[in-house]
Scaffold this motif. Sequence first.
Motif, PDB file in Angstrom:
ATOM      1  N   PRO A 101       0.802  -1.221   0.000  1.00 52.01           N
ATOM      2  CA  PRO A 101       0.000   0.000   0.000  1.00 52.01           C
ATOM      3  C   PRO A 101       0.835   1.271   0.000  1.00 52.01           C
ATOM      4  O   PRO A 101       0.276   2.363   0.029  1.00 52.01           O
ATOM      5  CB  PRO A 101      -0.804  -0.109   1.300  1.00 52.01           C
ATOM      6  N   THR A 102       2.145   1.145  -0.015  1.00 52.71           N
ATOM      7  CA  THR A 102       2.969   2.351   0.116  1.00 52.71           C
ATOM      8  C   THR A 102       4.040   2.505  -0.957  1.00 52.71           C
ATOM      9  O   THR A 102       4.757   3.500  -0.937  1.00 52.71           O
ATOM     10  CB  THR A 102       3.725   2.332   1.456  1.00 52.71           C
ATOM     11  N   THR A 103       4.206   1.545  -1.804  1.00 48.95           N
ATOM     12  CA  THR A 103       5.337   1.478  -2.751  1.00 48.95           C
ATOM     13  C   THR A 103       6.672   1.254  -2.071  1.00 48.95           C
ATOM     14  O   THR A 103       7.717   1.405  -2.693  1.00 48.95           O
ATOM     15  CB  THR A 103       5.479   2.726  -3.668  1.00 48.95           C
ATOM     16  N   GLY A 148       4.836  -1.491   7.618  1.00 48.94           N
ATOM     17  CA  GLY A 148       4.772  -2.742   8.364  1.00 48.94           C
ATOM     18  C   GLY A 148       3.407  -3.394   8.379  1.00 48.94           C
ATOM     19  O   GLY A 148       3.006  -4.008   9.372  1.00 48.94           O
ATOM     20  N   CYS A 149       2.689  -3.292   7.254  1.00 51.94           N
ATOM     21  CA  CYS A 149       1.365  -3.917   7.213  1.00 51.94           C
ATOM     22  C   CYS A 149       1.477  -5.419   6.950  1.00 51.94           C
ATOM     23  O   CYS A 149       0.539  -6.167   7.163  1.00 51.94           O
ATOM     24  CB  CYS A 149       0.508  -3.273   6.132  1.00 51.94           C
ATOM     25  N   ARG A 150       2.615  -5.831   6.412  1.00 53.26           N
ATOM     26  CA  ARG A 150       2.941  -7.242   6.192  1.00 53.26           C
ATOM     27  C   ARG A 150       2.151  -7.891   5.058  1.00 53.26           C
ATOM     28  O   ARG A 150       2.105  -9.106   4.939  1.00 53.26           O
ATOM     29  CB  ARG A 150       2.803  -8.050   7.483  1.00 53.26           C
ATOM     30  N   TYR A 151       1.531  -7.077   4.243  1.00 55.65           N
ATOM     31  CA  TYR A 151       0.766  -7.652   3.137  1.00 55.65           C
ATOM     32  C   TYR A 151       1.713  -8.291   2.120  1.00 55.65           C
ATOM     33  O   TYR A 151       1.376  -9.279   1.471  1.00 55.65           O
ATOM     34  CB  TYR A 151      -0.088  -6.560   2.468  1.00 55.65           C
ATOM     35  N   VAL A 194       9.409  -2.845  10.214  1.00 55.64           N
ATOM     36  CA  VAL A 194       9.259  -2.905   8.755  1.00 55.64           C
ATOM     37  C   VAL A 194       9.671  -4.273   8.219  1.00 55.64           C
ATOM     38  O   VAL A 194      10.213  -5.095   8.928  1.00 55.64           O
ATOM     39  CB  VAL A 194      10.041  -1.781   8.047  1.00 55.64           C
ATOM     40  N   MET A 195       9.402  -4.469   6.952  1.00 55.10           N
ATOM     41  CA  MET A 195       9.593  -5.790   6.341  1.00 55.10           C
ATOM     42  C   MET A 195      10.981  -5.907   5.727  1.00 55.10           C
ATOM     43  O   MET A 195      11.530  -4.942   5.218  1.00 55.10           O
ATOM     44  CB  MET A 195       8.529  -5.977   5.267  1.00 55.10           C
ATOM     45  N   SER A 196      11.510  -7.110   5.783  1.00 51.85           N
ATOM     46  CA  SER A 196      12.804  -7.346   5.133  1.00 51.85           C
ATOM     47  C   SER A 196      12.791  -8.671   4.406  1.00 51.85           C
ATOM     48  O   SER A 196      11.937  -9.520   4.648  1.00 51.85           O
ATOM     49  CB  SER A 196      13.924  -7.339   6.180  1.00 51.85           C
TER      50      SER A 196
HETATM   51  S1  SF4 Z   1       4.977  -4.443   5.043  1.00 54.52           S
HETATM   52 FE1  SF4 Z   1       5.335  -4.914   2.882  1.00 54.52          FE
HETATM   53  S2  SF4 Z   1       3.393  -4.418   1.902  1.00 54.52           S
HETATM   54 FE2  SF4 Z   1       3.359  -3.409   3.883  1.00 54.52          FE
HETATM   55  S3  SF4 Z   1       4.177  -1.351   3.521  1.00 54.52           S
HETATM   56 FE3  SF4 Z   1       5.910  -2.636   4.110  1.00 54.52          FE
HETATM   57  S4  SF4 Z   1       6.763  -3.344   2.187  1.00 54.52           S
HETATM   58 FE4  SF4 Z   1       4.707  -2.591   1.724  1.00 54.52          FE
END
Ligand code: SF4
Lengths: 456, 581
Positions: free
Chosen positions: B224-226, B246-249, B310-312
């Motif tokens: 949702p954020t690029t 950090g929505c984890r989608y 955040v995602m990694s």
């Molecule tokens: S967790 Fe993944 S989908 Fe969600 S904002 Fe971060 S990079 Fe984008």
Amino acid sequence: MSTKSPTEADILRPIKNTSKTYFILFAVAALALGIFLVGWAYQLYEGMSVTGLSDWGTGGGVTWGLYIGAFIWWVGIAHGGIILSAAVRLLGMDRYMPVARLAEMLTLAGLSAAGFYIIVHMGRPDRMVTSVLGHYHITVNNSPLVWDVTVITAYFVLTATYLGLTLRYDITRMRDDLPEIFSPIYKVMTLGYTKEEDDVIERMVWWVALAIIIMAPLLLHGGVIPWLFALLSTYPGWFGAIQGPQFLTIALTSAISGVILISYAFRRAYDWDHIITDDVFRGLLLWLGFFCLLFLWLQLQQLVSGSFSPTTAHEAATASKLSHPAYIVPITMVLGVLAFIFATTIRPALFTKARAIAAAVLVLVATLVEKTYFVVAGLWYPAFNIYEATPGDYFPSLIEMSSVLGTIGLVTLFFLAISKVVPVVELHAVEHLRGDHGHGHEDETHEHESEPEVKA
Amino acid sequence: MSADDESFHPLGKEWESELETMLDDTEYDSDLGMEMAQDAMRVTKGELSEAEFHEKYHEDVMDEFGVDDRPTEEAYEAAQQEAKGTVGRMLDAFDGDGDQSRRETMKKMGVGAAVGLSAWGASAAPDASFGSTQEGDAADDDNDGLQWGMTIDLERCDGCLSCVSACSEENQLDQGVNWMYVLRHAEDGQTADDLGNHPAGGYENMLVRPCQHCTDAPCEKVCPTTARHTRDEDGLVLTDYDVCIGCRYCQVACPYGVNYFQWDEPDVAYEDIPSESDVLPDDLDPEDAVYSEYDDMGDRWVDGRAPRGVMSKCTMCPSHQDGRRGDEMVGMTACESACPPGAIQFGNVNDSASDPEKYASNPSRGRTLERLSLPSADEVEEELEDADGDDLEAVLDAVSFDGMGDDLVDNEHGLGILIALEITGEHMGEMGESEGTANLADYEQQVLDILEVVEDHGLDLGSQEVLADLRLADAPEEEEAEDENGDEDENGDEDEAEAEDDFEGPDEDDAQRLIEMFAGTAPSSFKLLEDFGTNPNIHYLGNEPGPNAEQVEGPVAYDSLELTDNRKDVLDDSTVTGGLY
Ligand code: SF4
Ligand code: SF4
């Protein structure tokens, strides 16, 4: 059934009287919310590791859990409220007019709780505005999550508009009886009101109701919410066209249950037996039965197609449903409610308000558990299931569980507060019940008892 | 097949119309292209001879493309030889001179016509799919731009987890954050005990799993954020740690389970990343380890362990690829350089000279290059100083080529393999354009250097005799053989003379066979979960795990290397349960 005639004083009672129970309820709800806020603060301080979540894949867990399950649940509850109210206006289901506004308010409260969950679920809620809005023009093309945020916001705005417009009529007419301290609010709400606008507003409200009744099933719970999951072909438990209708039926069962509970609470607190009559509950219960039936029917579709000749991964997903208590128990609960409602249609004497309340509570618990299981089990049984740590484990932490109580507390506080400011039953409803609109309620009762499903 | 529908192409009507559309998009005459493709099919079926084909199109091709000065009789002769009508030959016939390569001609004709003509090959192999045709073209065509990716030879993986460890060190990942993950799997009913060594040197049923850096990445689509994005310049799929909410989608949408969320404060503070890491220089500015330049957006934080919330996931080391750490690190990842058997080949998958493409196009050769412990050219030169002459025997006596690999039978094979590597090498010693380093190119260069030393010593490695002795060409025919054969006396002298003149150099098939004898073959290859349309950029050699495959214990345990396999073991410690469960 009361023979008292409803009056304006009746609907002003919540605004004018404040009982001890009110304060107790307020304290309990605030405490529930408070406990969760403390938990959330701890989560913000420590990180999301305080939850029972982990990574799916090698991480032995699921990355979405109760927060997302409860998010869907609240949107579902929110959803039906406004549909019910829109149906009153569009389809002439006048019987529910007394609970229409409560239902609209439930929509606003439910959407707020759902919105709150989005924030609670996030790793970096502080970036919500900059990151999401800043790239909206790009992400809205692809991301179902952005669609969700968009539709929920639009839905909130529509509902608030709808409620605001209908409140102008009531507030103007009861202005003198309303507490002075809120007068700035009333002033804003009735800005520029003239008697002539009533007809215009009536028509506008009709159009808004039409927009809502189309948008809700097509876009919200039959659309963007299930699409979060149903569009991902790598999760056999999620993927497929059935999730739209399935989500919608689940949403409607929980929404009707929510309306039953809220209406009952107000009726009890303010002696509104003659306003929110038993008849309303009977009707709502029938609708609940109808949606429970659809709910179970669509579940059956999924079980059959997932068992007959499924792919390997789909087979595992279905096997889990058939053995996991978090699926079996809620489905059994809904089945039980359906059986009870079916029985009341054969033997009306089986209906009591206590049983209706119990049915509503069962459905609400069942839908929350089922939705959470749906989210979690989807991630447990992905198409790529080679990892030893997949399916993972998940049991929500105390903080996650407290979030459910916390948001229920939030919604309760919302009602406690709003009922002090504006009438939660429409003036129109009172006028209608008094027969100002041409027919008395005794007739109606009679009709309803003989042919409730048609009239409902 | 085409016989019973109206489509001329073995892949059917749909493909044909797609072809037509493609042709329409090129600047050349699409009718001509289609007609040629159609007739090309007829040649394959024997309804039309190649000579007729060239006769028919000579003028058109001249008009359209401005080449084709090869006489038609020559094409006729070519057709006379035991013709296996290949696209290449047909197109070669249109080549003006040696300078204009077949690829160029194909480009000139436009993709559509070229692909149409390649239908030809497809009819010879009825199961050739559209996908593989397309892939073949992509590999052939270096013009698709830079796309980092890997070829991973699973049959060479021995499960040592060196890559997992190296990645974790390079990026200072938390316990259980296994951007690179290696697992062993067993099919239904199998256990770890049923699995053994793979003849190629690894273990059976290994899977090495980095992020696939999908060209059509679902993780990017849902973000949702690029924050999750694909870099235009090199196709890497990365996460902007400063944008992610950090929505984890992305983790949900990724079919491969390669994402790791930073659930709490990372174990290593940002400024300590270089000093805590065993593989990063201590004085490295952390920024040079984790930030990356973008053509249009300046620096973004996309590499190294993620900050909290955040995602990694595996990044394929953009800090290397950007040249921030020196040119010699461009084209290399931490895992690739750590892998002892060389099972991971990283590079530009759109460049046929890159490591992954070289390796995938001829796995036996890639394996051979990785397996040989090549002596340096200087060592060989030194050894040659003591040689007793400059013939093959003397060279083999002086240099011990058998030290290069334990499986080598003898010296002869050793030298033979080196020559075979040169014979089979298409881009000997070259690396991909965008790369600053490439293992295979280095090894190839070493091979070339050794062979040069040997030639300088005086041994003609191109002579038929030497090649025949090394089993890389047929032995020259001997006079007695002809004499004994009365019937062919008449032509005997001519034949012989022709044989001498016509020695066409080493036999590629023999060379390939020699390499395969040494390193085995990799008959299967796959891309993981390709049917989900992600277009992954990891190309695996070996067997694809079946639908019922389940991870079993691997040869080396994660905790023996101070790694954590299941992250939940770590995360559970901070889950708030009030001690109740
Ligand atoms: S967790 Fe993944 S989908 Fe969600 S904002 Fe971060 S990079 Fe984008
Ligand atoms: S494997 Fe593909 S989908 Fe998964 S994270 Fe990597 S690029 Fe995204």
